[in-house]
Scaffold this active site. Sequence first.
Site, mmCIF file in Angstrom:
data_model
loop_
_atom_site.group_PDB
_atom_site.id
_atom_site.type_symbol
_atom_site.label_atom_id
_atom_site.label_comp_id
_atom_site.label_asym_id
_atom_site.label_seq_id
_atom_site.Cartn_x
_atom_site.Cartn_y
_atom_site.Cartn_z
ATOM 1 N N PHE A 1 34.176 30.157 10.955
ATOM 2 C CA PHE A 1 35.335 31.039 11.054
ATOM 3 C C PHE A 1 35.175 32.098 12.142
ATOM 4 O O PHE A 1 36.165 32.662 12.601
ATOM 5 C CB PHE A 1 35.553 31.799 9.736
ATOM 6 C CG PHE A 1 35.981 30.976 8.570
ATOM 7 C CD1 PHE A 1 37.274 30.487 8.476
ATOM 8 C CD2 PHE A 1 35.095 30.694 7.536
ATOM 9 C CE1 PHE A 1 37.678 29.745 7.381
ATOM 10 C CE2 PHE A 1 35.486 29.954 6.430
ATOM 11 C CZ PHE A 1 36.782 29.478 6.359
ATOM 12 N N ASN B 1 50.000 30.055 9.153
ATOM 13 C CA ASN B 1 49.956 31.519 9.001
ATOM 14 C C ASN B 1 49.460 31.912 7.610
ATOM 15 O O ASN B 1 50.247 31.950 6.663
ATOM 16 C CB ASN B 1 51.337 32.116 9.270
ATOM 17 C CG ASN B 1 51.729 32.007 10.723
ATOM 18 O OD1 ASN B 1 51.988 30.913 11.225
ATOM 19 N ND2 ASN B 1 51.737 33.129 11.418
ATOM 20 N N PRO C 1 54.240 39.583 24.071
ATOM 21 C CA PRO C 1 53.777 38.548 24.998
ATOM 22 C C PRO C 1 53.070 37.432 24.237
ATOM 23 O O PRO C 1 52.243 37.686 23.365
ATOM 24 C CB PRO C 1 52.792 39.291 25.905
ATOM 25 C CG PRO C 1 53.156 40.732 25.789
ATOM 26 C CD PRO C 1 53.686 40.908 24.400
ATOM 27 N N LEU D 1 52.438 39.779 9.987
ATOM 28 C CA LEU D 1 53.661 40.271 9.353
ATOM 29 C C LEU D 1 53.454 40.818 7.945
ATOM 30 O O LEU D 1 53.871 41.945 7.649
ATOM 31 C CB LEU D 1 54.705 39.144 9.322
ATOM 32 C CG LEU D 1 56.005 39.469 8.571
ATOM 33 C CD1 LEU D 1 56.755 40.607 9.254
ATOM 34 C CD2 LEU D 1 56.874 38.222 8.464
ATOM 35 N N TYR E 1 43.853 33.656 23.106
ATOM 36 C CA TYR E 1 43.366 33.273 21.775
ATOM 37 C C TYR E 1 43.629 31.783 21.538
ATOM 38 O O TYR E 1 42.724 31.026 21.177
ATOM 39 C CB TYR E 1 44.046 34.107 20.689
ATOM 40 C CG TYR E 1 43.853 33.543 19.301
ATOM 41 C CD1 TYR E 1 42.610 33.595 18.680
ATOM 42 C CD2 TYR E 1 44.903 32.933 18.619
ATOM 43 C CE1 TYR E 1 42.417 33.054 17.410
ATOM 44 C CE2 TYR E 1 44.719 32.397 17.350
ATOM 45 C CZ TYR E 1 43.479 32.462 16.753
ATOM 46 O OH TYR E 1 43.293 31.923 15.507
#
EC number: 5.1.3.2
Length: 336
Positions: free
Chosen positions: A80, A179, A291, A200, A149
């Site tokens: 991870f 997500n 972006p 979020l 990323y």
Amino acid sequence: MSILITGGAGYIGSHTVLTLLEQGRNVVVLDNLINSSAESLARVSKICGRKPNFYHGDILDRSCLKLIFSSHKIDSVIHFAGLKSVGESVEKPIEYYQNNVVGSITLLEEMCLANVKKLIFSSSATVYGEPEFVPLTEKARIGGTTNPYGTSKVMVEQILKDFSLAHPDYSITALRYFNPVGAHPSGLIGEDPNGKPNNLLPFITQVAIGKLSKLLVYGNDYDTPDGSGIRDYIHVMDLAEGHLSTLINLTSGFRIYNLGTGVGYSVLHMIKEFERITGKNIPFDIVSRRPGDIAECWASPELAHLELGWYAKRTLVDMLQDAWKWQKMNPNGYNC
């Protein structure tokens, strides 16, 4: 035999550590704690009554890796560790390539020296870049990523694929997460971002608890039904269980699986659902796009279901309720 989990004190890592410990597995955790807290592992032990072996160190530190591999009978590695903020990666590309790409190569080299031949790599749906179609299958084009990323994940996947061709006796699987949201239902472990959240749901919960005054919605001019971005949100416990299923079904060669629900929800829908479920009002402002962000992205998880026997079981209501419970019980995250 033990499983080495790099980045095991982090959000997804800690939930996976818990899942494996509950299954009776022996776990060794390596984490530099830059974006995580050792308190998460203390909470894991409180939940399941078992402790992982913990090393405070970095995957770029060969001496630390050698110590772990020489001190424990490591059978497999779940990787991870890495930097993960899309926005930050645009500002700090070299740091992302150093940590995510060079770090992964270093880990793989030390695995080879220790004759450890099983690896599960934490990849991401960002490898798909601007999707040509949704839902995304594992055969969809990758690359064309919109941020360092995502590019770092593409690069590591390619390295692992090439390595696997040269070393067919190794068992390597890349899991492309969509997500991750939610928390363990106990409320003891969950997502604890440093500073203002990039994702979020922790942004929503921090507004709900009064830690932040309002939510920022990045763009309402996407080509989606309500103009806001659509994502495939998956409960972190489903994701953790996906790693267990992968570990059980590891086979020689290189495999790739999407881990998602197959359903996309917009940012504005997530806000409305959270308000409905919790009764909390979430004030928000619409601001310009970030972006590297894309309009919509959700998975076809059918291959994981077919070959791993895995599928996401938890609902959006579960995700929102568990995230809110974690936030209420831990208003300052692990820094109580």
